[in-house]
Design an enzyme around this catalytic site. Structure first.
Site, PDB file in Angstrom:
ATOM      1  N   VAL A 159      15.840 -17.559  19.661  1.00 55.05           N
ATOM      2  CA  VAL A 159      15.342 -18.628  18.794  1.00 55.05           C
ATOM      3  C   VAL A 159      16.498 -19.093  17.919  1.00 55.05           C
ATOM      4  CG1 VAL A 159      13.721 -19.229  16.966  1.00 55.05           C
ATOM      5  CG2 VAL A 159      13.012 -17.692  18.817  1.00 55.05           C
ATOM      6  N   HIS A 197      21.672   4.221  10.186  1.00 55.50           N
ATOM      7  CA  HIS A 197      21.110   5.554   9.975  1.00 55.50           C
ATOM      8  C   HIS A 197      21.529   6.390  11.176  1.00 55.50           C
ATOM      9  CE1 HIS A 197      18.052   8.650  10.280  1.00 55.50           C
ATOM     10  NE2 HIS A 197      17.374   8.007  11.200  1.00 55.50           N
ATOM     11  N   TYR A 210      15.686  15.166   9.857  1.00 61.90           N
ATOM     12  CA  TYR A 210      14.507  15.367  10.692  1.00 61.90           C
ATOM     13  C   TYR A 210      14.944  15.734  12.104  1.00 61.90           C
ATOM     14  CZ  TYR A 210      15.196  10.520  12.353  1.00 61.90           C
ATOM     15  OH  TYR A 210      15.712   9.375  12.905  1.00 61.90           O
ATOM     16  N   GLU A 269      -4.505 -10.581 -29.114  1.00 67.61           N
ATOM     17  CA  GLU A 269      -3.244 -10.836 -28.431  1.00 67.61           C
ATOM     18  C   GLU A 269      -2.674 -12.077 -29.117  1.00 67.61           C
ATOM     19  OE1 GLU A 269      -4.247 -11.360 -24.304  1.00 67.61           O
ATOM     20  OE2 GLU A 269      -4.468  -9.211 -23.959  1.00 67.61           O
ATOM     21  N   THR A 312      -7.916 -12.960 -17.249  1.00 67.45           N
ATOM     22  CA  THR A 312      -8.562 -13.578 -18.403  1.00 67.45           C
ATOM     23  C   THR A 312      -8.214 -15.055 -18.335  1.00 67.45           C
ATOM     24  OG1 THR A 312      -6.642 -13.128 -19.776  1.00 67.45           O
ATOM     25  CG2 THR A 312      -8.436 -11.521 -19.859  1.00 67.45           C
ATOM     26  N   THR A 343      13.610  -0.905  18.058  1.00 69.17           N
ATOM     27  CA  THR A 343      12.619  -0.189  18.845  1.00 69.17           C
ATOM     28  C   THR A 343      13.255   0.476  20.068  1.00 69.17           C
ATOM     29  OG1 THR A 343      10.985  -1.808  18.136  1.00 69.17           O
ATOM     30  CG2 THR A 343      10.413  -0.478  20.061  1.00 69.17           C
ATOM     31  N   ASP A 362      -7.929  -9.398 -11.293  1.00 69.44           N
ATOM     32  CA  ASP A 362      -8.831  -9.717 -12.409  1.00 69.44           C
ATOM     33  C   ASP A 362      -8.019 -10.442 -13.466  1.00 69.44           C
ATOM     34  OD1 ASP A 362      -7.413  -7.447 -13.252  1.00 69.44           O
ATOM     35  OD2 ASP A 362      -9.125  -6.604 -14.333  1.00 69.44           O
ATOM     36  N   GLY A 417      -4.319 -15.022 -17.878  1.00 67.02           N
ATOM     37  CA  GLY A 417      -3.631 -13.724 -17.927  1.00 67.02           C
ATOM     38  C   GLY A 417      -3.854 -13.043 -16.592  1.00 67.02           C
TER      39      GLY A 417
HETATM   40  P1  FAD Z   1      12.939  -4.623  16.674  1.00 67.14           P
HETATM   41  O1  FAD Z   1      12.620  -3.524  17.570  1.00 67.14           O
HETATM   42  O2  FAD Z   1      14.349  -4.716  16.196  1.00 67.14           O
HETATM   43  O3  FAD Z   1      12.524  -5.938  17.391  1.00 67.14           O
HETATM   44  C1  FAD Z   1      12.920  -7.201  16.918  1.00 67.14           C
HETATM   45  C2  FAD Z   1      13.234  -8.050  18.119  1.00 67.14           C
HETATM   46  O4  FAD Z   1      13.494  -9.361  17.691  1.00 67.14           O
HETATM   47  C3  FAD Z   1      14.449  -7.571  18.877  1.00 67.14           C
HETATM   48  O5  FAD Z   1      14.053  -7.242  20.168  1.00 67.14           O
HETATM   49  C4  FAD Z   1      15.387  -8.756  18.845  1.00 67.14           C
HETATM   50  O6  FAD Z   1      16.086  -8.916  20.034  1.00 67.14           O
HETATM   51  C5  FAD Z   1      14.442  -9.894  18.575  1.00 67.14           C
HETATM   52  N1  FAD Z   1      15.098 -11.027  17.921  1.00 67.14           N
HETATM   53  C6  FAD Z   1      15.752 -11.008  16.745  1.00 67.14           C
HETATM   54  N2  FAD Z   1      16.202 -12.223  16.443  1.00 67.14           N
HETATM   55  C7  FAD Z   1      15.804 -13.034  17.447  1.00 67.14           C
HETATM   56  C8  FAD Z   1      15.963 -14.417  17.706  1.00 67.14           C
HETATM   57  N3  FAD Z   1      16.603 -15.226  16.870  1.00 67.14           N
HETATM   58  N4  FAD Z   1      15.408 -14.918  18.832  1.00 67.14           N
HETATM   59  C9  FAD Z   1      14.727 -14.113  19.688  1.00 67.14           C
HETATM   60  N5  FAD Z   1      14.560 -12.810  19.493  1.00 67.14           N
HETATM   61  C10 FAD Z   1      15.089 -12.263  18.376  1.00 67.14           C
HETATM   62  N6  FAD Z   1      10.676   4.488  12.998  1.00 67.14           N
HETATM   63  C11 FAD Z   1       9.698   5.402  13.039  1.00 67.14           C
HETATM   64  O7  FAD Z   1       8.555   5.077  12.799  1.00 67.14           O
HETATM   65  N7  FAD Z   1       9.961   6.700  13.344  1.00 67.14           N
HETATM   66  C12 FAD Z   1      11.215   7.107  13.622  1.00 67.14           C
HETATM   67  O8  FAD Z   1      11.441   8.279  13.894  1.00 67.14           O
HETATM   68  C13 FAD Z   1      12.266   6.185  13.552  1.00 67.14           C
HETATM   69  N8  FAD Z   1      13.522   6.589  13.744  1.00 67.14           N
HETATM   70  C14 FAD Z   1      14.512   5.648  13.801  1.00 67.14           C
HETATM   71  C15 FAD Z   1      15.774   6.074  14.122  1.00 67.14           C
HETATM   72  C16 FAD Z   1      16.812   5.157  14.273  1.00 67.14           C
HETATM   73  C17 FAD Z   1      18.170   5.637  14.634  1.00 67.14           C
HETATM   74  C18 FAD Z   1      16.531   3.780  14.049  1.00 67.14           C
HETATM   75  C19 FAD Z   1      17.585   2.755  14.191  1.00 67.14           C
HETATM   76  C20 FAD Z   1      15.272   3.367  13.675  1.00 67.14           C
HETATM   77  C21 FAD Z   1      14.251   4.299  13.544  1.00 67.14           C
HETATM   78  N9  FAD Z   1      12.963   3.927  13.193  1.00 67.14           N
HETATM   79  C22 FAD Z   1      11.954   4.843  13.235  1.00 67.14           C
HETATM   80  C23 FAD Z   1      12.662   2.562  12.741  1.00 67.14           C
HETATM   81  C24 FAD Z   1      12.074   1.720  13.851  1.00 67.14           C
HETATM   82  O9  FAD Z   1      12.854   1.840  14.969  1.00 67.14           O
HETATM   83  C25 FAD Z   1      12.014   0.271  13.459  1.00 67.14           C
HETATM   84  O10 FAD Z   1      11.512   0.134  12.168  1.00 67.14           O
HETATM   85  C26 FAD Z   1      11.131  -0.523  14.407  1.00 67.14           C
HETATM   86  O11 FAD Z   1      11.495  -0.275  15.706  1.00 67.14           O
HETATM   87  C27 FAD Z   1      11.219  -1.995  14.130  1.00 67.14           C
HETATM   88  O12 FAD Z   1      10.492  -2.697  15.089  1.00 67.14           O
HETATM   89  P2  FAD Z   1      10.521  -4.274  15.132  1.00 67.14           P
HETATM   90  O13 FAD Z   1       9.666  -4.706  16.236  1.00 67.14           O
HETATM   91  O14 FAD Z   1      10.232  -4.801  13.787  1.00 67.14           O
HETATM   92  O15 FAD Z   1      12.051  -4.642  15.355  1.00 67.14           O
HETATM   93  N1  THG Z   2      -4.995  -9.443 -21.371  1.00 68.49           N
HETATM   94  C1  THG Z   2      -5.015 -10.696 -20.881  1.00 68.49           C
HETATM   95  N2  THG Z   2      -5.117 -10.929 -19.568  1.00 68.49           N
HETATM   96  C2  THG Z   2      -5.170  -9.901 -18.699  1.00 68.49           C
HETATM   97  C3  THG Z   2      -5.162  -8.577 -19.152  1.00 68.49           C
HETATM   98  C4  THG Z   2      -5.058  -8.361 -20.544  1.00 68.49           C
HETATM   99  N3  THG Z   2      -5.239 -10.152 -17.373  1.00 68.49           N
HETATM  100  C5  THG Z   2      -5.002  -9.097 -16.437  1.00 68.49           C
HETATM  101  C6  THG Z   2      -5.654  -7.816 -16.887  1.00 68.49           C
HETATM  102  N4  THG Z   2      -5.256  -7.537 -18.250  1.00 68.49           N
HETATM  103  C7  THG Z   2      -7.128  -8.016 -16.829  1.00 68.49           C
HETATM  104  N5  THG Z   2      -7.872  -6.837 -17.188  1.00 68.49           N
HETATM  105  C8  THG Z   2      -8.766  -6.811 -18.203  1.00 68.49           C
HETATM  106  C9  THG Z   2      -9.760  -5.844 -18.147  1.00 68.49           C
HETATM  107  C10 THG Z   2     -10.741  -5.818 -19.113  1.00 68.49           C
HETATM  108  C11 THG Z   2     -10.725  -6.731 -20.150  1.00 68.49           C
HETATM  109  C12 THG Z   2      -9.707  -7.645 -20.234  1.00 68.49           C
HETATM  110  C13 THG Z   2      -8.728  -7.704 -19.253  1.00 68.49           C
HETATM  111  C14 THG Z   2     -11.830  -6.785 -21.129  1.00 68.49           C
HETATM  112  N6  THG Z   2     -13.057  -6.560 -20.650  1.00 68.49           N
HETATM  113  C15 THG Z   2     -14.248  -6.745 -21.441  1.00 68.49           C
HETATM  114  C16 THG Z   2     -15.243  -5.654 -21.073  1.00 68.49           C
HETATM  115  O1  THG Z   2     -15.284  -5.266 -19.905  1.00 68.49           O
HETATM  116  O2  THG Z   2     -15.935  -5.216 -21.951  1.00 68.49           O
HETATM  117  C17 THG Z   2     -14.825  -8.090 -21.062  1.00 68.49           C
HETATM  118  C18 THG Z   2     -16.040  -8.404 -21.817  1.00 68.49           C
HETATM  119  C19 THG Z   2     -16.536  -9.782 -21.481  1.00 68.49           C
HETATM  120  O3  THG Z   2     -16.560 -10.155 -20.289  1.00 68.49           O
HETATM  121  O4  THG Z   2     -16.907 -10.487 -22.395  1.00 68.49           O
HETATM  122  O5  THG Z   2     -11.627  -7.040 -22.280  1.00 68.49           O
HETATM  123  O6  THG Z   2      -4.994  -7.226 -21.028  1.00 68.49           O
HETATM  124  N7  THG Z   2      -4.933 -11.727 -21.729  1.00 68.49           N
END
Ligand code: FAD
Ligand code: THG
Length: 816
Positions: free
Chosen positions: A174, A225, A259, A646, A551, A46, A549, A563
């Site tokens: 930490v 980066h 960028y 099945e 089965t 950050t 969802d 399933g």
């Molecule tokens: P950090 O900011 O790294 O914070 C983590 C903190 O944890 C740190 O302060 C560290 O000191 C602390 N810490 C770690 N381990 C410990 C420990 N054991 N004990 C205590 N403290 C600890 N993102 C965007 O959205 N837009 C951008 O344009 C962009 N550009 C970027 C450009 C660059 C060059 C870089 C490097 C990054 C960029 N990012 C961008 C990404 C973005 O910076 C990060 O994803 C974001 O800042 C991460 O935030 P964070 O809070 O998870 O991590």
């Molecule tokens: N087969 C099995 N398990 C599954 C799936 C599968 N689990 C995850 C996912 N696919 C679940 N999705 C569905 C969606 C619809 C149906 C079965 C699994 C299905 N539906 C009947 C209907 O809507 O007409 C149910 C009728 C009833 O309730 O009696 O058959 O592919 N094993």
């Protein structure tokens, strides 16, 4: 006031500070944020993030995270000035493919409610005069995007949390996580221990090291980066006040992985053009021990050279400038590009909020706070779930390779049906050698090789023509990773019979004393039926959102085969099961073949000693039996909506099972069929696919799944919420495209008149009706027959809201 739980947040970066704010805003004021560095330039990512916030993302969830970040940061107060400067976002295209992709991006923006407009080259240059008009084909402008001042946003949020009672502890590293064998109890630092009921790891790219201490694998890789600032640029002099820093939109040139943003009269340039540079965490801290910014590595100039060249090509004004300050900054990459959120399953109270960009930080923090305090986030977070990863995706090799690929592809045009090429062939069903012989085109899902279609069925395409059936013309994009063979396979399934490899379908054995009561409590439908029953049922969260969802097949009084959809189902059930119940993933080690079509019984019955008549082996029943000499479990279930079963067997029987059915089926014309046919058939039949068509954001009524809910069966998770829920604003509907050649791939915006009212989830070409059918979330109450339009990469298709299911509403194909 009653004491609220003691929370320790590790990390005072943008995520940790935002989380402290969100927790304290909800009344949880006993929050301590610890950081190894000083406040607020701690030395984490950050500290030097240039803060570009482009909100539009293929994922609705990520877009909503970003939108909240923008709203929140825009309202923050900091004595130094703005925390968010809405200069707008501009992405330019220099290739026709990118231009087409910007249309797709404009579609996502519309689908998820982000204001945006496609621009001509001249309009782009009007917005951003430094861009060479002759280099670009157009652009996409999003006025609400802009620059986040990450350090100010972190400080403003942290101070607000502090004012509500939170404590900030800089210079506190930490060293260990404390627990009593069941839950976290605190943290250990150099200064002693700190008690806690909840510990949240928001430690940025250090998080994987910390989480490992408590047995968690966070599949993230710290990567360098490159970011460079130029010297003064004449064209920018006098444009920006020192306070505003920037007035031109933030700019992306994704064709060259670049960028840009303004820093006063200088430009900042970020590049993803270079080779992936993963950081070795085992040496990083010792290597950077003396550095104030351990997340900054020395600039490697040679890696930046091509980027500079490409940058000057787009922005000629750079030719008179040069790089003045630059560094290789570190932040986290994940295997699938999503953040990692959730609670440790085996160590209650240990949470992670990791691999989060500044862009998504407030959204992730809000969802995490809701999740911790209320038990479920208010928006769907499954794409970011800590437990979304298959085992294989947690191996160091997989993490390293796929994260590196994610880095390389970060700005690439990614086709929705484009699959990983590295580390293929890790999980294959026992049918795999047969599938290879049959010319299967494989794609990858969950580490599995899955046939999309079979080359051997090519001859059937000719038969489609001979039968006078149309084969649609798809544009190059929609035809990618697709084949007309899939239409022939789908047609053949409805006309004759086909076999589908269902081995990758996630399945669990749920057994032990209390198994029936447990599943009854976890799911919406009545699963406490006779042995041999199969039930379609839903997993809901406490707020009534659809987690999955399933089965549920009752194979014995306390023995069920479930399933399911993903590793998250295993996680959900495992967390909640009582001690006597065992949940075991049996996907590996078993196999499954779906045999479906009007002739399925003719193929299978002669192989089976049991009576397979419609009466003797009814729809949604299961049975232990034999096919030939092979012990199998058969379920009369069909996601494709045809007569058939099945068929499950131990993996060691797989090859024999395939051959048995293939040989017995030959006389009846059986074919192997792939996943694209499978998908189009289930869409025809009205069956939903969890994670795509519906998620935890939707309740059963909205998704058209009320038939699987028995509120009168007794208590189950989510029941209370359903009882008090109002009627839904949006419902999942089937729409049918008017033009037989129209094809959409998912996430396209749907409009009525000029107003965007919803979006497509999934789609498939229906061989049965000769049109593409899609599911779309649309306002409740749109009547059948209503015309809608769908924007697809610059084309507008009209479609009609259709009654469901489109094919076989009276179930006559299945129940015979
Ligand atoms: P950090 O900011 O790294 O914070 C983590 C903190 O944890 C740190 O302060 C560290 O000191 C602390 N810490 C770690 N381990 C410990 C420990 N054991 N004990 C205590 N403290 C600890 N993102 C965007 O959205 N837009 C951008 O344009 C962009 N550009 C970027 C450009 C660059 C060059 C870089 C490097 C990054 C960029 N990012 C961008 C990404 C973005 O910076 C990060 O994803 C974001 O800042 C991460 O935030 P964070 O809070 O998870 O991590
Ligand atoms: N087969 C099995 N398990 C599954 C799936 C599968 N689990 C995850 C996912 N696919 C679940 N999705 C569905 C969606 C619809 C149906 C079965 C699994 C299905 N539906 C009947 C209907 O809507 O007409 C149910 C009728 C009833 O309730 O009696 O058959 O592919 N094993």
């Amino acid at each position: 006031m009653p004491r609220t739980p003691r929370v320790v947040v590790i990390g005072a970066g943008i995520v940790g500070t935002s989380l402290a704010d969100e927790l304290t805003a909800r009344g949880w004021t006993d929050v301590t944020v610890v950081d190894r560095g000083p406040l607020f330039a701690t030395g984490g990512s950050t500290s030097h993030a240039p803060g570009l916030v482009f909100q539009t993302n293929p994922s609705k969830t990520m877009t909503v995270f970003a939108r909240y970040t923008v709203e929140k940061f825009a309202a923050l107060q900091h004595p130094g000035g703005w925390a968010f400067n809405p200069v707008g976002g501009l992405e330019v295209a220099t290739t026709p493919e990118r231009m087409a992709d910007l249309h797709r991006k404009a579609g996502w923006a519309q689908s998820w409610g982000i204001d945006g407009r496609l621009l001509t080259p001249s309009e782009c240059v009007q917005l951003h005069p430094l861009v060479d008009r002759d280099r670009i084909l157009g652009g996409f402008h999003t006025p609400a995007d802009g620059l986040a001042k990450a350090l100010r946003a972190a400080e403003a949020q942290a101070r607000r949390a502090e004012a509500r009672g939170a404590t900030l502890r800089p210079h506190t590293e930490v060293l260990g996580i404390l627990d009593d064998g069941r839950r976290v109890t605190g943290i250990r630092t150099a200064d002693g221990t700190l008690d806690a009921d909840i510990v949240v790891c928001a430690a940025g790219f250090w998080g994987a090291q910390l989480a490992r201490q408590v047995g968690l694998v966070l599949p993230l890789v710290p990567m360098a980066h490159q970011y460079a600032r130029t010297g003064q640029i004449a064209e920018l002099v006098g444009r920006n006040t020192e306070i505003a820093e920037a007035g031109l939109p933030i700019l992306r040139h994704q064709d060259q992985d670049l960028y840009f943003r303004e820093h006063g009269d200088r430009l900042g340039i970020g590049s993803y053009m270079h080779r992936p540079m993963p950081v070795d965490m085992t040496t990083l801290l010792t290597d950077t021990a003396g550095e104030a910014m351990p997340s900054m590595l020395p600039f490697t100039e040679e890696d930046f050279a091509p980027a500079w060249h490409a940058a000057t090509d787009l922005i000629p004004a750079l030719r008179d400038s040069k790089v003045e300050e630059a560094f290789n900054g570190i932040f986290s990459f994940t295997t699938d590009g999503f953040s990692i959120m959730g609670e440790h399953r085996d160590l209650a109270g240990f949470w992670v909020a990791e691999a989060v960009w500044v862009t998504h930080s407030a959204g992730v923090a809000r969802a995490t706070a809701e999740w911790i305090i209320e038990g479920t986030p208010t928006i769907d977070t499954h794409e970011c779930d800590l437990y979304r990863f298959e085992d294989v995706a947690r191996s160091p090799r997989f993490i390293a390779q796929t994260s590196a690929q994610a880095f390389v592809e970060v700005y690439d045009v990614i086709h929705p049906h484009q699959y990983r090429t590295a580390l293929r062939g890790l999980r294959t069903s026992p049918f795999y050698p047969r599938q290879c012989e049959l010319g299967a085109s494989f794609y990858e899902g969950g580490g599995w090789e899955r046939p999309a279609w079979y080359g051997a069925n090519d001859r059937l395409v000719q038969r489609l023509f001979d039968d006078g059936l149309a084969v649609p013309h798809r544009d190059e994009w929609a035809a990618r990773n697709w084949s007309p063979i899939s239409i022939a396979e789908a047609h053949w399934t409805r006309e004759c019979v086909a076999m589908y490899d269902m081995t990758p379908l996630t399945r669990y054995e749920v057994s032990g004393s209390g198994a029936a009561a447990f599943l009854q409590q976890m799911t919406t439908n009545n699963v406490d039926k006779s042995v041999g029953s199969v039930t379609y049922t839903l997993l809901l969260d406490e707020s009534g959102g659809i987690r999955s969802d399933l089965t549920v097949a009752r194979l014995g009084p306390e023995h069920f085969q479930v399933g399911a959809n993903s590793p998250m189902d295993f996680d959900w059930l495992s967390r909640r099961k009582p001690p006597g119940v065992v949940v075991r993933d049996i996907t590996g080690g078993t196999c499954c073949l779906g045999v479906w079509g009007p002739r399925a019984r003719e193929v299978i019955a002669p192989l089976c000693p049991d009576n397979l008549s419609h009466k003797a082996f009814a729809y949604f029943r299961a049975m232990h039996t034999h096919l030939g000499a092979i012990p199998v479990v058969m379920m009369r279930v069909s996601y494709v909506g045809e007569l058939g079963w099945e068929i499950y067997a131990g993996a060691e029987y797989g090859a024999a099972l395939w051959d048995l059915i293939d040989e017995a089926g030959a006389a009846h014309g059986i074919i192997p069929a792939g996943r694209i046919a499978f998908n189009s058939l289930r869409i025809e039949k009205g069956y939903r696919s969890w994670g795509t068509d519906m998620t935890a954001e939707h309740r059963p009524a909205a998704a058209g799944l009320d038939f699987a809910v028995r509120v009168d069966k007794g208590d189950f998770v989510g029941r209370q919420a359903l009882l008090t829920a109002g009627s839904p604003d949006a419902t999942l509907r089937s729409i049918v495209f008017d033009d037989p050649d129209a094809a959409v791939l998912g996430k396209e915006p749907v409009s009525v008149g000029d107003t965007c009212v919803g979006y497509v989830t999934s789609a498939g070409y229906s061989a049965t009706i000769g049109r593409t059918i899609a599911y779309a979330w649309l306002p409740a109450g749109l009547v059948i027959g209503e015309t809608v339009s769908v924007a697809y990469r610059g084309v507008t298709y009209s479609a009609t809201v259709h009654a469901e299911p489109v094919v076989d509403p009276d179930m006559s194909r299945i129940k015979r």
